[in-house]
Design an enzyme around this catalytic site. Structure first.
Site, PDB file in Angstrom:
ATOM      1  N   ARG A   1      11.998  -5.551  14.496  1.00 47.74           N
ATOM      2  CA  ARG A   1      11.737  -4.126  14.753  1.00 47.74           C
ATOM      3  C   ARG A   1      12.253  -3.198  13.646  1.00 47.74           C
ATOM      4  NH1 ARG A   1      13.172  -5.397  20.188  1.00 47.74           N
ATOM      5  NH2 ARG A   1      11.290  -5.801  21.400  1.00 47.74           N
TER       6      ARG A   1
ATOM      7  N   LYS B   1       4.002   5.125   4.009  1.00 52.08           N
ATOM      8  CA  LYS B   1       2.826   4.493   4.625  1.00 52.08           C
ATOM      9  C   LYS B   1       2.831   3.009   4.294  1.00 52.08           C
ATOM     10  CE  LYS B   1      -0.669   8.125   4.964  1.00 52.08           C
ATOM     11  NZ  LYS B   1      -2.013   8.552   4.545  1.00 52.08           N
TER      12      LYS B   1
ATOM     13  N   GLU C   1      -4.799   9.665  -9.590  1.00 49.70           N
ATOM     14  CA  GLU C   1      -4.036  10.256  -8.485  1.00 49.70           C
ATOM     15  C   GLU C   1      -3.139  11.397  -8.992  1.00 49.70           C
ATOM     16  OE1 GLU C   1      -4.371   9.828  -5.235  1.00 49.70           O
ATOM     17  OE2 GLU C   1      -5.329   7.867  -5.001  1.00 49.70           O
TER      18      GLU C   1
ATOM     19  N   LYS D   1       4.122  14.897  -4.730  1.00 51.11           N
ATOM     20  CA  LYS D   1       3.857  14.078  -3.550  1.00 51.11           C
ATOM     21  C   LYS D   1       5.041  14.107  -2.582  1.00 51.11           C
ATOM     22  CE  LYS D   1       2.176  10.253  -1.232  1.00 51.11           C
ATOM     23  NZ  LYS D   1       1.443   9.017  -1.142  1.00 51.11           N
TER      24      LYS D   1
ATOM     25  N   GLU E   1       1.447  12.939   8.573  1.00 48.87           N
ATOM     26  CA  GLU E   1       0.087  13.416   8.312  1.00 48.87           C
ATOM     27  C   GLU E   1      -0.557  14.118   9.506  1.00 48.87           C
ATOM     28  OE1 GLU E   1      -2.129  10.742   5.667  1.00 48.87           O
ATOM     29  OE2 GLU E   1      -3.953  11.401   6.650  1.00 48.87           O
TER      30      GLU E   1
ATOM     31  N   ARG F   1       0.061  17.011   4.994  1.00 45.21           N
ATOM     32  CA  ARG F   1      -0.103  15.773   4.215  1.00 45.21           C
ATOM     33  C   ARG F   1      -1.570  15.388   4.015  1.00 45.21           C
ATOM     34  NH1 ARG F   1       3.393  10.114   4.561  1.00 45.21           N
ATOM     35  NH2 ARG F   1       2.211   9.039   2.957  1.00 45.21           N
TER      36      ARG F   1
ATOM     37  N   ASN G   1      -5.458  13.641   0.845  1.00 41.13           N
ATOM     38  CA  ASN G   1      -6.711  12.890   1.001  1.00 41.13           C
ATOM     39  C   ASN G   1      -7.867  13.497   0.219  1.00 41.13           C
ATOM     40  OD1 ASN G   1      -5.547  10.993   2.712  1.00 41.13           O
ATOM     41  ND2 ASN G   1      -5.880  12.277   4.523  1.00 41.13           N
TER      42      ASN G   1
ATOM     43  N   HIS H   1     -10.657  11.395  -1.187  1.00 40.05           N
ATOM     44  CA  HIS H   1     -10.520  10.085  -0.562  1.00 40.05           C
ATOM     45  C   HIS H   1     -11.531   9.803   0.546  1.00 40.05           C
ATOM     46  CE1 HIS H   1      -6.938   9.813  -2.943  1.00 40.05           C
ATOM     47  NE2 HIS H   1      -6.673   8.603  -2.488  1.00 40.05           N
TER      48      HIS H   1
ATOM     49  N   HIS I   1     -12.991   6.563  -0.661  1.00 41.07           N
ATOM     50  CA  HIS I   1     -12.825   5.339   0.127  1.00 41.07           C
ATOM     51  C   HIS I   1     -14.172   4.718   0.469  1.00 41.07           C
ATOM     52  CE1 HIS I   1      -8.493   5.683   1.844  1.00 41.07           C
ATOM     53  NE2 HIS I   1      -8.549   4.882   0.809  1.00 41.07           N
TER      54      HIS I   1
ATOM     55  N   HIS J   1      -9.450   1.646  -7.108  1.00 43.45           N
ATOM     56  CA  HIS J   1      -9.216   2.764  -6.195  1.00 43.45           C
ATOM     57  C   HIS J   1      -9.280   4.116  -6.912  1.00 43.45           C
ATOM     58  CE1 HIS J   1      -7.525   5.009  -2.831  1.00 43.45           C
ATOM     59  NE2 HIS J   1      -6.653   5.535  -3.668  1.00 43.45           N
TER      60      HIS J   1
END
Lengths: 371, 371
Positions: free
Chosen positions: B121, B143, B185, B221, B231, B235, B239, B242, B246, B258
Site C-alpha cells: 500500500r 502521476k 513539452e 510544471k 487534476e 492542472r 493537457n 494532448h 494522444h 510522444h
C-alpha cells in the site's frame, strides 16, 4: 431504528469528510439522494454473487443500475478479476466522473476500492458492506487491495470512499458463523479501546441489541483511522491479534475464517503481553474463559494440525515486519494497549512467538478434548 | 553549474514538501545524503536497460545497490512487468520502510512509481529522470500508471516521490531525436504559461543554455501541479496539445514519439482555438512557422498515413472525456490559455476535431512536399 451518521476525515484534502450512514433498510434512499446531489456520468454496481442471489429484487429496485457480479470468496480478490472489472467499466463507457458502488463483504469492498483507486487514476466509490466483518472493519479506513502469489493484500492502496452505507438489513442473509467471524473484530475494538464495550460484548445480548453494538465498533474504528489514516502510528493498534492471527490464517491455507484466526491471535498476543510483563496473568485467563464461553476459539483442530514451521514462514514475511523484525501490538489491560506517542507496535524475538504458538496449541488441545 | 532545488508540496499531508534537486553530476551525492538522513530498510534501484548499459560504472559506484533492470521501451509499461518488479522486491525482502529509486525515462518512472504506490500500500520512491521528457514532465507531479489493453495509462495512481534528482549529466547519452521529443513539452509549458520563455525557446540556443531552460520548465510544471495535484482544475492546462496529440500517437500505433504527436496536437488545438474565436489567426500562423523552423512538425508521413476514422476512435475514448464529450484546452495567446476560476478545458463537437485533423493533414502534405 433511526438513521445515524458519522463524519470521517478524508486525509488527502484539508476540509473534506465522508459520512458513514448507519441504519436499517435505508440504503436505496441514502444512495439515491447522494447520487442526486452529485453529477456522476454513470453509476456502476459491483455486487457479490451470493448477495445478489439473495437480494436481487431489492437491488434491482434501484433505478437503472449497471451491475457487475463478482463470484463470492477470497479467490476473487486478485489482479485478474480487478482487470476484468476495469474492462467492464471501460465497456460501459465509464469516465473520471463515474461512480462505483460496492455491495458485498470485504472481498467486494477491497477489490472494488482497489479498482476505483486505479481506474483513470481514481474514481469515486460508495461502499455498502453486507457482512458484520466488512461493516465494522474493512469498509472503514480506505484500505484496498488484492491477493497475489507474493502475499495477501501485498498489492493495494489507500483510497477513501465518498460514502459508506451501513445497512443492517443485509445482515439478515448472513449465516451465524459469518456473524461470529465479524464479532471477533468487534471484540478486538473493545479490547484495544473500551473496557465497558468489552463487558457489553461478553454478556449474552439479543438480536435487537446488535445495531447499537455494531455502531459502537464503527465509531471506534473510524476515530482511530481518522487520526492516522495511513497507519504510520496509532492505526497500528488495530493490528492487535493480527500478527499471529494472519500467520495462522495463512498457514491453514485460509480454511479458518479471518475472525477466528484473529481470536486465536489475540490470545497469543495477550500471552506475549504477559511474557513482557505488560499484562496481568489473571487478565489473560479471563480473556481465555470469555473467548471460550463465547465460542470464539473456534476450530481448535485447525490449530492442532499446524506446526511451528507452518506458522513461522508467514510470520517472517508479515507485511508489518520492519527490518526482518516481527512486530506485535501488546495489551496493557482490557481496553488499552501499550504505546508511547510514537510507538504502537513492538518487535519481539521469533522464539517468543514460538512459545506463544505452543501456548495456543495447549489451549486448543484442552479445548478439543473437553468437547 | 550550481545545484538548485525546488520544494513541491505533497498533497496528502498538510506541511510536507518534496524537493526537486537540479544539477550536474550530483545524483550520487544527493541520493547518498538523502538515504543517510532516513532509515530505509533497503534501497532498490529500478534502471532502464539502455541507461544501465551506458552508465553501468557510474551507477555501480553507489554503495551496495540492489538493481532491477527493466527492458527499454513503452512495451515494458504493463501490469505483468509491475508484478515482476513486485516479485523482485519481495525476494529482496523489501518492507514498508524500503526505498525504490527509479533511474530512466518516463516508462521507468511511471512504472516504478506505480509499483511504489501499490507495494504494501505504498513505499517511498526517488525519481532520477534520464531524459529531457521525463526531467521536465513525467517526473514532476506524481502521476504513475501502466498501459493495458483498455488504454494507455488507464490504470494508475497518484503517488508522489520523496525526492526528484534532475541530473543533466544523464542527458549526455540521449539521442538528439529524444532531446527534441522532450523539448516539445518545454514549448508547451511556454505556450500555456510564459511568453518570454517561448521566445527564448524559439531562438537558437547553445548546449550551455539547456540547463537553465530545463530548469524553467521544471518550475512551471511544479508550480501548476502544486496548485492542483489531482487534476481537478488548473492542472488540466498541461493537457494542451494532448487531446489530438494522444489520439494521433495512439492511431499511429505509437510509431511517432510522444513529443512529436503533441507538437501536431498543439497546432491542431491552436486551430480549434482560432475556430472558437479565442486565438488570433496570425498567432496560429506564427506557431506553425516557429514549429517548422524548429523541426517540431516531425514525421508528416505519419500524419498523412492516418485517416480521420483512425484518430476518431481514440478521441472518443480519451481518458479526459466527460459524459462522452471530447475536452480540449484552448489557447488565448502565447503564454496564456482560456479559463475561468473553475473551467480549464472545454467540450467541443466531434466535427470540429475532424476539421482540425484535416487542417493538420494539409500542413503535413505541404511540409512533406517541400522536403
Amino acid at each position: 431504528m433511526r438513521e445515524i451518521s458519522l463524519k470521517v476525515k478524508v486525509p488527502s484534502s484539508r476540509n473534506a469528510y465522508y459520512p458513514i450512514v448507519f441504519g436499517n433498510n435505508h440504503w436505496k434512499q441514502t444512495l439515491a439522494s447522494f447520487v442526486e446531489n452529485h453529477t456522476f456520468s454513470k453509476v456502476i454496481f459491483l455486487v457479490d454473487e451470493q448477495v445478489f442471489s439473495f437480494w436481487k429484487e431489492e437491488i434491482e429496485q434501484f433505478p437503472h443500475p449497471e451491475i457487475c457480479i463478482l463470484p463470492s470468496g477470497e479467490t476473487s480478490k486478485n489482479l485478474e478479476k480487478a482487470m476484468e472489472i476495469i474492462g467492464f467499466l471501460t465497456r460501459q463507457g465509464c469516465d473520471r466522473k463515474s461512480l462505483l458502488v460496492t455491495l458485498g463483504g470485504g472481498v467486494v469492498g477491497d477489490l472494488g476500492g482497489f479498482v476505483a483507486s486505479l481506474y483513470m487514476r481514481g474514481i469515486a466509490f460508495v461502499q455498502i458492506p453486507t457482512t458484520v466483518l466488512s461493516l465494522v472493519d474493512s469498509s472503514i479506513g480506505g484500505k484496498t487491495g488484492v491477493d497475489t502469489s507474493y502475499g495477501k493484500n501485498l498489492v493495494g492502496s489507500f483510497h477513501f470512499p465518498s460514502l459508506v452505507i451501513a445497512d443492517v438489513m443485509f445482515l439478515q442473509s448472513l449465516p451465524e458463523t459469518q456473524k461470529k467471524n465479524g464479532y471477533v473484530e468487534m471484540v478486538k475494538h473493545a479490547l484495544i479501546a473500551d473496557e465497558g464495550y468489552y463487558r457489553q460484548l461478553m454478556v449474552p445480548f439479543t438480536e435487537k441489541e446488535w445495531p447499537s453494538l455494531l455502531w459502537k465498533s464503527c465509531q471506534i474504528k473510524a476515530r482511530i483511522v481518522e487520526k492516522d489514516p495511513r497507519e504510520h502510528h496509532l492505526r497500528q493498534i488495530l493490528n492487535f491479534g493480527h500478527t499471529l492471527g494472519h500467520a495462522i490464517e495463512h498457514a491453514a491455507g485460509y480454511e479458518i475464517l479471518h475472525g477466528f484466526a484473529v481470536a486465536w491471535g489475540m490470545i497469543g498476543e495477550a500471552f506475549l503481553s504477559v511474557k513482557q510483563g505488560i499484562l496481568r496473568q489473571d487478565i489473560l485467563h479471563t480473556l481465555i474463559q470469555d473467548f471460550k464461553k463465547n465460542s470464539l476459539l473456534f476450530s481448535p483442530q485447525t490449530i492442532l494440525k499446524l506446526s511451528w514451521e507452518d506458522v513461522r514462514y508467514p510470520l517472517l514475511h508479515d507485511k508489518k515486519n520492519i527490518r526482518n523484525h516481527i512486530h506485535v501490538v501488546l495489551l496493557e489491560k482490557i481496553g488499552q494497549v501499550k504505546h508511547t506517542s510514537c510507538q504502537y507496535s513492538y518487535p519481539l524475538p521469533e522464539e517468543l512467538f514460538q512459545e506463544a504458538f505452543v501456548f495456543l496449541k495447549n489451549i486448543a488441545e484442552e479445548w478439543d478434548e473437553s468437547h
